[in-house]
Design a protein around this motif. Structure first.
Motif, PDB file in Angstrom:
ATOM      1  N   ASP A 127      -5.455  32.897 -10.841  1.00 19.03           N
ATOM      2  CA  ASP A 127      -5.418  31.472 -11.171  1.00 19.03           C
ATOM      3  C   ASP A 127      -4.331  31.132 -12.188  1.00 19.03           C
ATOM      4  O   ASP A 127      -3.808  32.005 -12.873  1.00 19.03           O
ATOM      5  N   LEU A 128      -4.035  29.849 -12.269  1.00 19.37           N
ATOM      6  CA  LEU A 128      -2.868  29.359 -12.992  1.00 19.37           C
ATOM      7  C   LEU A 128      -2.650  29.988 -14.347  1.00 19.37           C
ATOM      8  O   LEU A 128      -1.552  30.409 -14.683  1.00 19.37           O
ATOM      9  N   ARG A 129      -3.687  30.052 -15.161  1.00 12.79           N
ATOM     10  CA  ARG A 129      -3.511  30.527 -16.530  1.00 12.79           C
ATOM     11  C   ARG A 129      -3.260  32.005 -16.632  1.00 12.79           C
ATOM     12  O   ARG A 129      -2.835  32.481 -17.680  1.00 12.79           O
ATOM     13  N   GLU A 130      -3.600  32.739 -15.611  1.00  9.23           N
ATOM     14  CA  GLU A 130      -3.785  34.169 -15.807  1.00  9.23           C
ATOM     15  C   GLU A 130      -2.930  35.092 -14.959  1.00  9.23           C
ATOM     16  O   GLU A 130      -3.010  36.299 -15.129  1.00  9.23           O
ATOM     17  N   THR A 131      -2.077  34.572 -14.057  1.00  5.90           N
ATOM     18  CA  THR A 131      -1.287  35.513 -13.259  1.00  5.90           C
ATOM     19  C   THR A 131      -0.367  36.295 -14.188  1.00  5.90           C
ATOM     20  O   THR A 131       0.265  35.737 -15.082  1.00  5.90           O
TER      21      THR A 131
END
Lengths: 364, 364, 364, 364
Positions: free
Chosen positions: D221-225
Motif C-alpha cells: 500500500d501507498l505508505r509502505e512500499t
C-alpha cells in the motif's frame, strides 16, 4: 493501525476501513457484535426507540476466520431511515449540533439528513474497529473497561481508582446500564426519564481504565504522549467535551505531597505506586499502573423543547422544536464507544513507541 | 507547521526546529522575547530562583528580519547548570516525575540530570515556536489569551466565558501574575508561599480563549477535530493532566435545554450563539465563537518533603528528600506556555482543514 | 486527500475510501467509468479474456450528485472469481510475484487466491480514486495524459517532451491502444501477441505529462519534493520498477550546457524554459513547465512457460507452469492507472505546499 | 526516525534534528566524520576547491557517548562563506537551479545566497543523519554500499547485481573515487576534467545495494512500499532525477521468462532467487535478496559557459555567466549521500512494517 470511518446517517451505508491489523488474528465476531449491541439503540426506555440492526458485512481483510494483514472493510448498510423527519434542518440548524458548522465547513453540500456524517450512528463502525483492537490487545493481556461515573449530578459508587483492576469491570460490562452500584444506576435512570418526560436531555461523565499495559509506552514529545493520543481519539467521539487523567482537574486543590504517587517494590519486584493520582502516566509515558481517565459527555443537543435558532433562508431568528426519536441521555450507549476508542488509542500508543525501547531489543 | 523540540536540561543546549512557516513573515523578536520572559524563572518569590537567560540564537530560516520559508532553528545554549544537584536521581526516581518512566522507556540511557529531555525548561523553545505562531495568527486577526483560573482552591474572578473577547486579555497578559482580579491573585500567591514554606507545592487550572478564528475550521474525523488537535498539543506541555472545552465536565449536571447555545443573527448578519457552553466548537468544527478551554496543571512533583521511593540499586524502598531550586507552583509561568501551545494548535487546525472549504475556493 | 484501498482478488469486494475530497464537486460518473473501462480486462486480444464488470457502488460521500465533504467509499463487488485456479499457489510461489513476500510478511495468513490484495485488480479502485482527483484538477485547469512509450523494445513515435501540451494527449486517450503512432502501436501489438503465443510476456515504459500546474508547488524537503510524491505514488502501482523525470537517466551522458533549460519570457510575460530536460521540476518545486516523467513496467510475471520455484511443503525446488487467464502485457491497461496515480499525486503536491505561498496570501 | 534538515548556505549554520533514534546506541563519531569527509568538497581536482570543515557540534540526544532516546540535534556552523559571489542571483535565476522555483515558492523571501536552503551543502547534515542510521543498521547486520555506475557515458566495470554481496563494497568505499574498476574511474575523471576545462559539467548514475535486510519488510500500500520509501528519500537529494530497481527501465526489453527470478532453497534452507532482476523487492516487500537500485544524477547546473536567462528587474532575457567555485561533477561526492539516504530509508521501511509480522510476534 489507521482507520477511516465513512458514511452518512441516511446514505447507502456506514463503515470503516482499518489498515495495519496484523495478520493471523482470529476474528471473534461474537465479541464484536456483543459490543455493538451494547451501543445499539432501542434497547431500553432511556434510549431512542429506533431499531438499527447494525449488521456488519465484512468486505475484505479476513479469510477463513483470521485477518489477512490487508485492510479490513466493514460495512453496515442503512435500512431504517426516515428522511422526511429532517427536511427542516436545511434552513434551521439545531443548536449545539453540527448542522451549522457542517454547513459552513462543507459550504452547504454536506448531507444534513439525520446529522449526516456527524450522526452518532457513525460510532457503530468505531465500535467495530475498537472491537478488533480489543481482540488484539487481549492477546497481550491488555483490557479496557469503563463505567458511568456520573449522570445529571448522580454519581456511581465505584471503587477508588487506586484499587482498580481489570476483574472489577467484567461484571459491569455485562450490565445493560454499566454502573458499579445498581442503586445509583436506578437514580441515574430516574434523572434520565424525568428529562425525557420534560422533552429534555442530560449529560454525564464516563470513567475508564486500561489494564495490563506495561511501563515504558508513550513519550514526552508532541506525537507520542500517551495522554495526547488518548485525548485525540476521545474527541473524535461525538459529544465528548473534556478529558482528565488520574486526579485531573482535582489536582488544582491538591498539594504536591498529596498528589505525588510514592513508589515501592511489590512482592514480584515490580516498581508500583501506592496511589494512582497520575492515572498511570508520567512524562507522557505509561508507568505500569492502570491508565485511569474520565471523559465529559454533553447532554444530547436534540431536545423537544422549543429553542431559538436562525433560518438561513429568511435570515431571521425563530423557534425550533425538534421532533423525532432521540436519546434523552447518550451516556449509557457511549460506554462501549469509549472502550472501543480507548482500545484504538492504545494500539496507537504501542505503535508510536517506535518498536525498540533500545536498539538491542529490535527484532527484525 | 511541524516542529521538533530538542535538548536536555544539562546538555549543550535546547531548542526547536520549526518547519512550514510561510515565507515573508516579519519576525518580531521583541514580542517573542517578552513571551519567553513571562515563562522564565527567577522573576518572583513564588518561582524558582534559578536564573536562566533563555537567550535565543537563530541558526536558520530568517534573513533580513523575515522568514525565508525554510525551517527555523532556534537554540538556547545552556549555561547555568549544576549537575551535582541531580546525582542521586540515578538510583532513586522522584515520585510523579518522569525519572522512572524515562528510565524504562529509554532503558536507562536517558540523560536524567535535571529531568533531561523531560525538564520543564524544554517549554522555553515551545514558547519560541508558539511566539512565531502567534505572529502568524495576528496577521489574520486571531489572538490567544489565558489567565490563571484557579490555584490551590482559590479561583480568579473573571468575566463569564460568554462575554469573553480578545481585548479583555491584553491587560492580563501584561501582569507578572496573570489574573483578572489582583485581589484573588494575592490570595493565590499566599497559597503558593505557604506551600513553599512547608516544602510543598500546589496545582491549578489555566483558562484560555482563542479569538478571531472564523467558523468552519476542523472536522469530525480523527485527524481533524479542533478539540483533538488542541488537546494533543496541550498534553505535550509537562504537568497538564486534563482539558475541557466550554462547560466541559460541568455538562454532567446540565440539561440539554441549559447546555445548548441558541443561534441568532448579530447586527452584521453573522450567525452567533447567545451562550458559549460549546466553547466555540461543534462537531469538531469551529462555530465562530471564541474557543474556550481550561487545562488542569498538577502540583510540581519536586518537593522538599520526604517521600517514599524505590532505589534501583539496592532494590529497596526508601525515603527521598529533593533538594534544589524548584517552583512551588508552576501555574503562573505556564500561562504563556499554554498560549504558545494554543497558537501552534490553531496553526495545525488551519492547515488540517485542507485548504479548500469547497473546490470552488481553491486558489493555486 | 488520503485514501485506503481495500479488498482481495477473490474476496467479497474491492474498493477505496477517499478522505479529504472538497465538498460540492460534481461527480461525473460517466468520466470515471470511462477511465475504468480503459483499465478493464477483456477488451482486446492482447489482454486477458477475463470479464470483470468493475461496477462501482458508492456507499458514502456523494449526495445529489455532488461530494459532501465526508469520505467517499466506492465498492466493486467481486463476481467472476474462480478459486480453483489458484489452489497450487499455497505451496509454490510464482516467481517475481508477491506470493512469497506476501507469505513472509503476513506469516502465511494472506489470502493468496488470485494474488489477493496484491492483485492487479486492485488498480480498479485506484482508477476510481484517481478519476475523482482528475475531476478536481480539471476545475483548476490541470490535466494528466499518458501514452505507451515503449513495449518490448518498440518505441512510440511521440512529440518531443519539449513540445508537449495537454491537447496532444486528448486523441491518444480515446484509443484502445494509447500511442501517438498507430504504426508503432501495431508493431507493439505484434510483439505482445508473439509473446502470448510463446506463453510469455513483455514489459514496457509509460510516459506521462501533467499540464497546467503553475510554478511554486512542492519543496526541497523530504515530505514535499514533487518528484518524491509522484514516485511514491507510482511505486504503489503493481509492476512499476522505475521512474525518471525529464531527461532522467539520459542526464548521465549530457553536459550541463546541454541539460540546462534556458529561461525566457513568453509573450504573456511568463517565465518559461526553452527546453524541458528538468521535466518541469527544479529543487523539488514545479517550474510551470509540463511535468514529464516515465515509469518502467516489468513484464507480467504470470507466464505459461515452465519456471523453477520452491515448494513450501516438500521443501524442494520444482517446476511450475502457471495456468489461467493472464495479460501477456500489462502496459496498455496500465496507462489509465498511471494517469490516475499521477492525478492523486498532484493533489498531494498541492496540499503539501501548505496553503500559503506567503502569509500574505493566506485566506481564512 | 524522523528528521528535519535546517539551514541555508550563507546563514549561521546548517544541521539536522533526528527524532526517534533508539536509546543506548553508541555513537561512532569517527565513522560519521569519515562519511562526511567523503562528501566534503575540496579533496580532489574534480571537486570544488571550497574548503568546508563540516565540523559537527552535537547539541542534544547523546550523553556519555550513547544516544539518550531524545532527539539529536547536530549543527555545522558556517564559516567560509563569500556572499558577494551571489549578489547577481537576485535578478537572474541560474538555469535548472532552484533560484526561480524558490523565488516563486517563497515569494522572493528565500535566502538565495549560494542557493540558500537548496544548496548541495545541505547534504552534509543528511550524511550525518544517515551515518546514525547506518550505525543502527549495522547492529542488525544491514549494510549499504554504492559505487559510481556511470559518468558522462563511461561505465564502471562492476560485478553483476546478481552476484552482489556486502563485502564487495568495502574496498570501494575506501576509495577517493568510489568505483570497482580504477581504469574506468580514470576515464571518468578525464571526462570530468575535460568538462571542467570547458567550463561545463557532467552527470552520471550511482548504483547502490542494501545487504542483510531480511524478507518481509515493506508492503503493497501507498505508505509502505519499499520502493516508494526509498524513492521518496532519494528525490530529497538534490540533483537526483530518476530511480530504478533491479532491471528497472531494462525491463522494457525483457520477456517475462527472462525477467522473472526463479526461486530455490539454498544450503541453509532459505528461499533465494537465482537472479535478482527484481532488485530484492516484490509487491513492495523485501524478498531477502540484496536491494539493488540506481539513481540518475543531473549535471551540476552551475557552469561557467554563458547561458540564457531572465532578469526579474528589467523583465528581459539576457546572458548569464556563473562565476565561483563549483563541482564540474557532483557524482563522486554524492556517493556517500546516496548511502546515507538509503540507510535512512531502510529505517523507515523497518518502522513502516508496523512492528508485528503477526500478532503472535508482538513483544510489548
Amino acid at each position: 493501525m489507521r482507520y477511516i470511518i465513512f458514511g452518512e446517517s441516511h446514505g447507502a451505508g456506514i463503515g470503516v476501513v482499518l489498515e495495519g491489523v496484523p495478520a493471523g488474528l482470529p476474528l471473534d465476531m461474537e465479541f464484536v457484535e456483543q459490543q455493538m449491541r451494547r451501543r445499539a439503540p432501542g434497547r431500553a426506555a432511556f434510549a431512542t426507540p429506533r431499531k438499527e440492526a447494525d449488521q456488519v458485512t465484512l468486505l475484505s481483510g479476513v479469510w477463513e476466520g483470521k485477518t489477512t494483514g490487508a485492510p479490513l472493510c466493514a460495512v453496515i448498510y442503512n435500512t431504517d431511515t426516515r428522511s422526511k423527519d429532517y427536511s427542516r434542518l436545511k434552513q434551521c440548524p439545531r443548536p449545539s449540533h453540527a448542522d451549522f458548522t457542517g454547513n459552513v465547513r462543507y459550504a452547504g453540500y454536506n448531507d444534513y439528513r439525520g446529522g449526516g456524517h456527524f450522526s452518532g450512528r457513525l460510532t457503530a463502525p468505531l465500535v467495530f474497529a475498537g472491537g478488533v483492537a480489543q481482540m488484539l490487545l487481549r492477546q497481550k493481556g491488555i483490557f479496557v473497561g469503563a463505567h458511568i461515573h456520573e449522570i445529571g449530578g448522580v454519581k456511581d459508587d465505584a471503587p477508588l481508582p487506586d484499587q482498580w483492576e481489570s476483574a472489577l469491570f467484567a461484571p459491569v460490562q455485562e450490565k445493560d446500564f454499566p454502573v458499579f452500584s445498581d442503586l445509583q444506576g436506578e437514580k441515574m435512570q430516574e434523572v434520565i426519564l424525568k428529562a425525557k418526560t420534560e422533552q429534555d436531555s442530560v449529560g454525564g461523565v464516563i470513567a475508564a481504565g486500561i489494564f495490563g499495559l506495561p511501563a515504558g509506552y508513550g513519550g514526552p514529545d508532541l506525537r507520542e504522549t500517551a495522554e495526547g493520543i488518548l485525548a485525540r481519539q476521545m474527541f473524535a467521539v461525538p459529544a465528548v467535551k473534556g478529558i482528565e487523567f488520574g486526579a485531573g482537574f482535582g489536582f488544582a486543590s491538591l498539594r504536591g505531597s498529596q498528589a505525588n504517587d510514592p513508589f515501592y517494590y511489590d512482592e514480584k519486584g515490580n516498581v508500583r505506586t501506592r496511589t494512582n493520582h497520575s492515572g498511570g502516566i508520567n512524562g507522557g509515558i505509561t508507568n505500569g499502573m492502570p491508565i485511569v481517565f474520565r471523559v465529559a459527555i454533553r447532554p444530547t443537543p436534540s431536545i423537544g423543547k422549543p429553542q431559538e435558532t436562525v433560518n438561513f433562508e429568511t435570515k431571521t431568528t425563530e423557534m425550533l422544536e425538534i421532533v423525532g426519536r432521540h436519546d434523552p441521555c447518550i451516556v449509557p450507549r457511549a460506554v462501549p464507544v469509549i472502550e472501543a476508542a480507548a482500545a484504538l488509542a492504545v494500539c496507537s500508543i504501542l505503535e508510536q513507541t517506535q518498536a525498540p525501547v533500545t536498539w538491542e531489543g529490535v527484532e527484525i
